[in-house]
Design an enzyme around this catalytic site. Structure first.
Site, PDB file in Angstrom:
ATOM      1  N   ARG D  98       0.936  -1.314  -0.107  1.00  0.00           N
ATOM      2  CA  ARG D  98      -0.088  -0.031  -0.149  1.00  0.00           C
ATOM      3  C   ARG D  98       0.678   1.343  -0.159  1.00  0.00           C
ATOM      4  NH1 ARG D  98      -4.781   1.755   4.326  1.00  0.00           N
ATOM      5  NH2 ARG D  98      -4.856   4.192   3.722  1.00  0.00           N
ATOM      6  N   TYR D 253     -14.784  10.648  -1.464  1.00  0.00           N
ATOM      7  CA  TYR D 253     -13.694  10.038  -2.535  1.00  0.00           C
ATOM      8  C   TYR D 253     -13.859  11.129  -3.784  1.00  0.00           C
ATOM      9  CZ  TYR D 253     -12.613   6.088   0.134  1.00  0.00           C
ATOM     10  OH  TYR D 253     -12.372   4.974   1.223  1.00  0.00           O
TER      11      TYR D 253
HETATM   12 MN   LIG Z   1     -15.093   1.270   1.102  1.00  0.00          MN
END
Ligand SMILES: [Mn+2]
Ligand SMILES: [Mn+2]
Ligand SMILES: [Mn+2]
Ligand SMILES: [Mn+2]
Lengths: 436, 436, 436, 436
Positions: D98, D253
């Site tokens: 990540r 997001y």
């Molecule tokens: Mn999610």
């Protein structure tokens, strides 16, 4: 729908013999659905019945002790103004018109039925202009009201309302709820643990999935041919091989299409024995009104259940309750297709499962559409759409195309002769066809 | 298709009485479509006819002076290997099977027709497995070949090939080209100045736009009821009111659906007078083969035109020419629907106008689909798809659903009785249904 | 279109430097497309240019000896009345407005381009109301005329015309015909033996199939990166790996999207060196008009070809010819999507192959739509549709949503600042945004 | 799902720090969802954590007094065999991978995010093959089990499972339930009286309708810009004008797309201040495991809520409950599109409201899809589909097309350089790309 003190309900065609059912429904569901005013409205010709059934309604409410006021009126606009829910249950042309809807086709060796075929077509053409007129009043006087349409042919009437008015309308039939009750009883399982998926149109559906407590019971039901049927359709037995491979439990109305010969024979025989179904129903109704007129009667009489509209009230009250309370439960309704059935136009009305939210019903995706249902659905929908166009335009050519398109009509020649007779017989109710 | 020295053509069912037509077509179009090898292939039972017609073909080519070699063979694989174009014109079960396709339904009071209804269904179930077998050979031996399918019922056969093989196939019928020729003659206008738009399925189309030299002639044609009809369908007259509002010039095959009663009456009468249509056709064919056998004959005899397959050769040669030369002209063909008719599955075969490019036909968008055509198209397509499924699986239940779905079949009961008889009669040609 | 004596053509924006091209086209194609009257119309501000170019047109026609009358007018309605074909080529706000379309985005580090991005958006908002106004005149004065729209941004303008007027309009660009000419030359093969399939929008297409004489040349073309490019887009080289797997030959306009950084760098550099592209073009135009004014000149000067609109005339005349003569050939046009691209609305304009019939173009099905094109097509179409809505409503919020939606605009913040500046700069041409 | 004694649950990635949440969920919901066996399974590298969290789970169950057995295992197949529900929450490549997902894009001036953009793409390519492998085990060992996928990027992983396995899978995210909780708290109204309609993809949705007790609150919410945000996304403020006209409340997001510049600046700054988000999360996790290891701890520690996965357990348990009990309530899930969004393929995964029946979720129709959302949804879906194809094939060309297609990637050149670095860095987890 935002919560408020109490609801105004208008029942158009309030003089109907079914009215005590819905009054009972409002009484039983009062806590969830607080009706403050109930307006029963009818036309001049129905005034006498309206008064009889209206007085019964008042006695029923009085007995319940609930603060519901019952209003009787011939002034439709007054009833509609500011209403939250409006339900319609009417019969343009009364039983007399229905008699000819059934009888004239029979005389030509064709199925006579008041919700499909030539009979259903005439009924639609008589009814749609009246409903669109009511819709105009609603647009003006209670634009946020929900119109619950029980008036047959419910599929065509609902589609006409959706396409030609701005009213929020939903079509209802008691057949789906009846089937679900029948399944619930048969499997001794509460409805909430039974999932049944409906595919098709009003009076032309197949139940393509039936899961009882997680178990798929459809194959077994098709195999056993155990029959769920309405009061108004003869209980002829399905062919076992055919049913097994049909892919869905058929509506009992589908017998007119799949067993046309037997159903026609039955109609002709029954006609000889007891007159048209319209006449039979009329006798039942007369008896009901005699009962209703009795000032001692304070509740819905048991005999009403024989009339053929079982669960009609439950369907109506369930729907109002879910709309009012945003219940999001699943009900089988007649709504705009949208993208549910990919082979029909988006603005076609179909009969499918919906989640009923506070903003209205949302049609659920269908997960199985057996190939063998598609042609028939589309053939009948073609007839329905042409019939709606004929009802609105009064165009005889389109009416001919509509009648020819129906699978129960054998040829152009037969359609032409029958149409001519039926239009003539319905002249008083078809102003668009008989403009001077 | 890249240019090369010359083409190899295989005609499966080459012993057919139609073969001289296509031979003539190749001779006349030689400059555009340089055929190098013509393979006529047939089965053992057709050997005698193959030889007669093959010898005639050789004499015709000899007379033309063209460098085309004609090969006769019973070895299908040899004919297919490396072919550029393969055409099929066959009759599984021969005229005897056709006789029953027509006769058995008549005995039940149902239309007997070899390309639709119960008769067409039997023919499809006999034929589809054979064509899929041929397709397997093509996949192996000439994967880039185009398969031109004339074998009836051409719509179902073409759909089966498209869905169940990887062969590039196109279905063809002479009815569209025949109609266009008729229009051209009627209006004394070259075909290139006439635009006609076809909507529907094989033997179930409507011509929904007809512009002759830029003028819309459809209303006039519908109004006048001037008839274009095939040799093989009785010339019963259309109802004027009905035709006027139909929205498209109907295929003459649509008389079976719109005038079922008159057409059935005609069938029963003609049956009494001259036997089944199969028997009539058989007599015509026998006479043709007598002519063909004459060693003096070096050209297609005039009598062939009476046989009913007019323009068959022209349709085939036009299509090969456009595929070979990337002509991009418009032809009416049976192809995969794609997104042309929005109410049918993408993999359904339909009969519509296509632009024929070197990479194959591209279906043109349809600009008008009259509402009244949709139900009937979908009803027949449902029957077609179930028939294809039955043909492949040999499942009697699906066959029953297929037959019930056809609009000319009156009830489940009738379908069940008729299906049982017809399956039995076709036993030798339905191995999938009679596995031991 | 029915044949008649001769055609009336109106060229709106007839004072354009391109006009001699189309005049030449009409002269060369006279036999197929008999122009009787050619009307060049322009606005007051363009009167001087109109006269110069109009006189040249007259000299060209005189030299040809053809019976075409050339009319110059500032009265648009007179030019439109009874016209058969109307073409538009205009620049609302003239070169000055274009300069800011290109320059202001550059000042914010954003691509400045007159047919896409913020620049294209401003041009669309200036132009669409004017074209819709013209469309109203056509609806009234020549409702059967075809409107051929060359006015950029041609995709958005065409979609606006299709959705907000009843005029029969078609959008045209010279890029597709340019690409086809380039292929034809490259492979030394006549265009009729090359099949190229276009997928996408105006100035945003991919050529997804290229068959030259039956051979698939797309992989080779992608592999070699041999470049076809317009005069108005810098010839930056494609990345080899990227191109190989792109699945289609990209329009050179796609460089703005795929090589944004390099293209922006090139714009900024070129700005420093020679001013905005608008200024460069203006200089070229001034030189052209000097040439045109020469009374000795009787033909289109060679220098016009450097201007960037190569084949513009050929595209226009081809299209009129096919519409007039029902040629049914394939041309790449901007038309209503219908069901061609399944992920865009039916009323979106797209740029695809069409068969041009006498009744108009029919979009051909696309046989390959690479996955990688879809997101970008839809992103730009979203910007286009919001831009059209903003152009019509004058709503700044929608304009902001439109600009934010464009893939070349990096953020809401940047969009907001740039939009504000650009609206202000375009104030005289955006009455809907600056209502008092 | 038929009722039975008790359920077997398998949690793949059971050593996750989130596990105590779901254990708590099972304990609290025991009456409705009777878990008999809980299997926590992890890989060898996670054994230590699995033991710590597994012991805590056992202590939690012991304290509850419920008859749930907790099993810890590294043998995935044993855990899966006969399971009723399987949930996955894993991180292929652990925090180290990540870190690079976030860091490498940042080094190129591109947003580094683990569920979208280049980072999300790498995570998808590492994860999808592992999940498909798990799916194979489920197909074999518990074909009727429901797979609840929490593994990010949940949209792509769910679509891959749907398209490339036969497992019944559903994708889940805690953002929708988080938003609903936030609305419920904000309006002090139970969730059952709030209707919110989600449109879009996982981590890319808009809430396009919000009715609180029947009142439309969307305009007010957009107007006030009161922020609901996740722990893992910076709380930058939306532009007021932009938000007002956006037509739906955006997922937090979406800031990466609409405010790319500000979000990138924040990432770079935060990187300087505290390292990558991966490193921050790793520190939080280490602390959590220290707490978990304390043998006195018998319940989920409060600190877990800071971790960012709030409501994760509630979402999972709600879904299992509704599937098990056929509750037919509405949940926002990642499912197959079907015909819900008409511009995406039927097999695309989308994030929308569903009715959860005993047979699985049924996606509800969306009643409003703002134009401005479509381009972005389709652009990201294009990237998702190409990423899935790259994950399965290991094709670098497709991977390049995928990365170029993402709206946050500025050019082909940047994509090519970044892809090359990222593939190299992920080599151990991308066997399909590095076949020897
Ligand atoms: Mn999610
Ligand atoms: Mn009913
Ligand atoms: Mn035919
Ligand atoms: Mn252009």
């Amino acid at each position: 729908m935002a919560h408020k003190d109490g609801l105004k309900i208008a029942v158009i065609g309030g003089g109907s013999s079914y009215t005590p059912e819905i009054v009972e429904g409002f009484i039983l569901r009062y806590e969830q659905l607080p009706v403050r005013e109930l307006w029963l409205v009818d036309i001049e010709a129905g005034k006498h019945k309206l008064e009889i059934v209206g007085e019964l309604a008042r006695r029923m409410v009085a007995k319940s002790g609930l603060p519901i006021s019952v209003h009787l009126t011939l002034d439709r606009r007054q009833a509609i103004e500011g209403a939250d829910f409006i339900s319609t249950q009417m019969r343009v042309g009364l039983m007399e018109a229905r008699k000819w809807d059934e009888h004239l086709p029979n005389l030509h060796g064709i199925i006579g039925q008041e919700t499909t075929g030539p009979g259903g077509m005439m009924k639609a053409m008589r009814t749609i202009p009246v409903l669109l007129d009511i819709a105009k009043d609603i647009e003006e006087l209670s634009p946020n009201a929900w119109l619950l349409n029980f008036t047959n042919p419910a599929g065509m009437v609902t589609e006409a309302l959706d396409r030609y008015s701005n009213v929020k309308s939903i079509g209802l039939c008691n057949a789906p709820i009846g089937l679900q009750k029948w399944l619930s009883k048969k499997y001794d399982t509460p409805a909430s643990r039974i999932y049944s998926e409906f595919v098709g149109l009003n009076h032309l559906h197949w139940v393509t999935r039936i899961e009882v407590d997680g178990v798929n019971r459809l194959p077994e039901l098709l195999d056993k041919r155990e029959e769920y049927s309405g009061k108004n359709v003869p209980a002829t037995e399905w062919d076992a091989d055919f049913l097994r491979s049909l892919g869905g439990l058929p509506s009992y109305y589908l017998k007119y299409f799949y067993m046309t010969d037997a159903m026609l024979a039955e109609q002709l025989e029954s006609l000889k024995a007891s007159g048209t179904r319209a006449e039979v129903v009329k006798r039942v109704e007369d008896e009901l009104f005699e009962l209703y007129a009795n000032p001692e009667l304070q509740e819905k009489p048991k005999q009403l259940e024989l009339r053929g509209g079982a669960y009609y009230s439950e369907a109506a009250v369930n729907l109002m309750d879910s709309l009012y309370n945003d219940r999001r439960d699943i009900q089988t309704l007649n709504v705009r297709n949208g993208r549910t059935l990919d082979f029909l136009p988006e603005d076609a009305s179909i009969e499918v499962n919906c989640v009923v939210t506070g903003q209205g019903p949302l049609a659920l995706p269908v997960t199985r559409v057996p190939e063998q249902t598609k042609g028939l659905i589309h053939a009948v929908k073609t007839y329905e759409r042409l019939t709606i166009e004929a009802a609105i335009t009064g165009d005889r050519d389109i009416a001919l195309q509509a009648m020819v398109s129906h699978p129960l009509v054998p040829s152009v020649g037969a359609a032409k002769r029958l149409l001519s007779e039926m239009l003539e017989k319905n002249k008083p109710y078809l102003p668009a066809f008989f403009k001077s």
